[in-house]
Design a protein around this motif. Sequence first.
Motif, PDB file in Angstrom:
ATOM      1  N   CYS A   1      73.269  61.056 119.270  1.00 51.18           N
ATOM      2  CA  CYS A   1      72.738  62.377 119.783  1.00 51.18           C
ATOM      3  C   CYS A   1      71.754  62.281 121.043  1.00 51.18           C
ATOM      4  O   CYS A   1      71.467  63.365 121.689  1.00 51.18           O
ATOM      5  CB  CYS A   1      71.993  63.106 118.832  1.00 51.18           C
ATOM      6  SG  CYS A   1      70.529  62.232 118.286  1.00 51.18           S
TER       7      CYS A   1
ATOM      8  N   ASP B   1      67.004  62.348 113.698  1.00 51.07           N
ATOM      9  CA  ASP B   1      67.767  63.627 113.556  1.00 51.07           C
ATOM     10  C   ASP B   1      68.896  63.478 112.901  1.00 51.07           C
ATOM     11  O   ASP B   1      69.487  64.418 112.061  1.00 51.07           O
ATOM     12  CB  ASP B   1      67.903  64.279 115.191  1.00 51.07           C
ATOM     13  CG  ASP B   1      66.622  64.886 115.772  1.00 51.07           C
ATOM     14  OD1 ASP B   1      65.627  64.891 114.965  1.00 51.07           O
ATOM     15  OD2 ASP B   1      66.859  65.393 116.593  1.00 51.07           O
ATOM     16  N   CYS B   2      69.773  62.589 113.270  1.00 49.29           N
ATOM     17  CA  CYS B   2      71.056  62.262 113.017  1.00 49.29           C
ATOM     18  C   CYS B   2      71.409  61.194 111.971  1.00 49.29           C
ATOM     19  O   CYS B   2      72.475  61.006 111.695  1.00 49.29           O
ATOM     20  CB  CYS B   2      72.199  62.414 113.819  1.00 49.29           C
ATOM     21  SG  CYS B   2      72.109  60.951 115.032  1.00 49.29           S
TER      22      CYS B   2
ATOM     23  N   THR C   1      71.741  58.078 112.903  1.00 47.61           N
ATOM     24  CA  THR C   1      72.665  56.813 113.312  1.00 47.61           C
ATOM     25  C   THR C   1      71.319  55.703 113.512  1.00 47.61           C
ATOM     26  O   THR C   1      70.426  55.732 113.711  1.00 47.61           O
ATOM     27  CB  THR C   1      72.941  57.449 114.649  1.00 47.61           C
ATOM     28  OG1 THR C   1      73.713  58.237 114.404  1.00 47.61           O
ATOM     29  CG2 THR C   1      73.887  56.011 115.419  1.00 47.61           C
TER      30      THR C   1
END
Length: 134
Positions: free
Chosen positions: A24, A37-38, A40
């Motif tokens: 992201c 956030d994501c 990963t």
Amino acid sequence: MPSPRYWREIPARFRLEAGRCPSCGKVVYPTRTLCPDCRTEGLEPVTLSRRGRVVTSTVIHVAPTEFQMEAPYAMALIETPEGARLMVQVADCDPGEIGPGTEVALEFRRIRREGHGGILCYGHKAVPVRPGTA
Ligand SMILES: [Zn+2]
């Protein structure tokens, strides 16, 4: 004594090394294992510019004991050109002149002494960039 977390983060603190999420694009400082956030894994190392802009700031009037000599002072959330956000003390200024949009430079400074042993802790402080001094 500084916490284990403090020691573990020393290299990253010295180099202003952050991590950029390959998925992201979020930049986090200090870097970590997972993108907040994501989620990963495997953030790519990115060294931050020693520049930033104040997002929000606050003036500390009643400081923790070890910072008492410095109160009042400004604490600011700054954002670097890479998009990383850091909470830092703003030095060499009138705290009242610091606000959203203030341009700052990051300098590596002594932050405080730890207890009676006198272990020095270093970290980054921001100083305002005034026109003509940059
Ligand atoms: Zn991400």
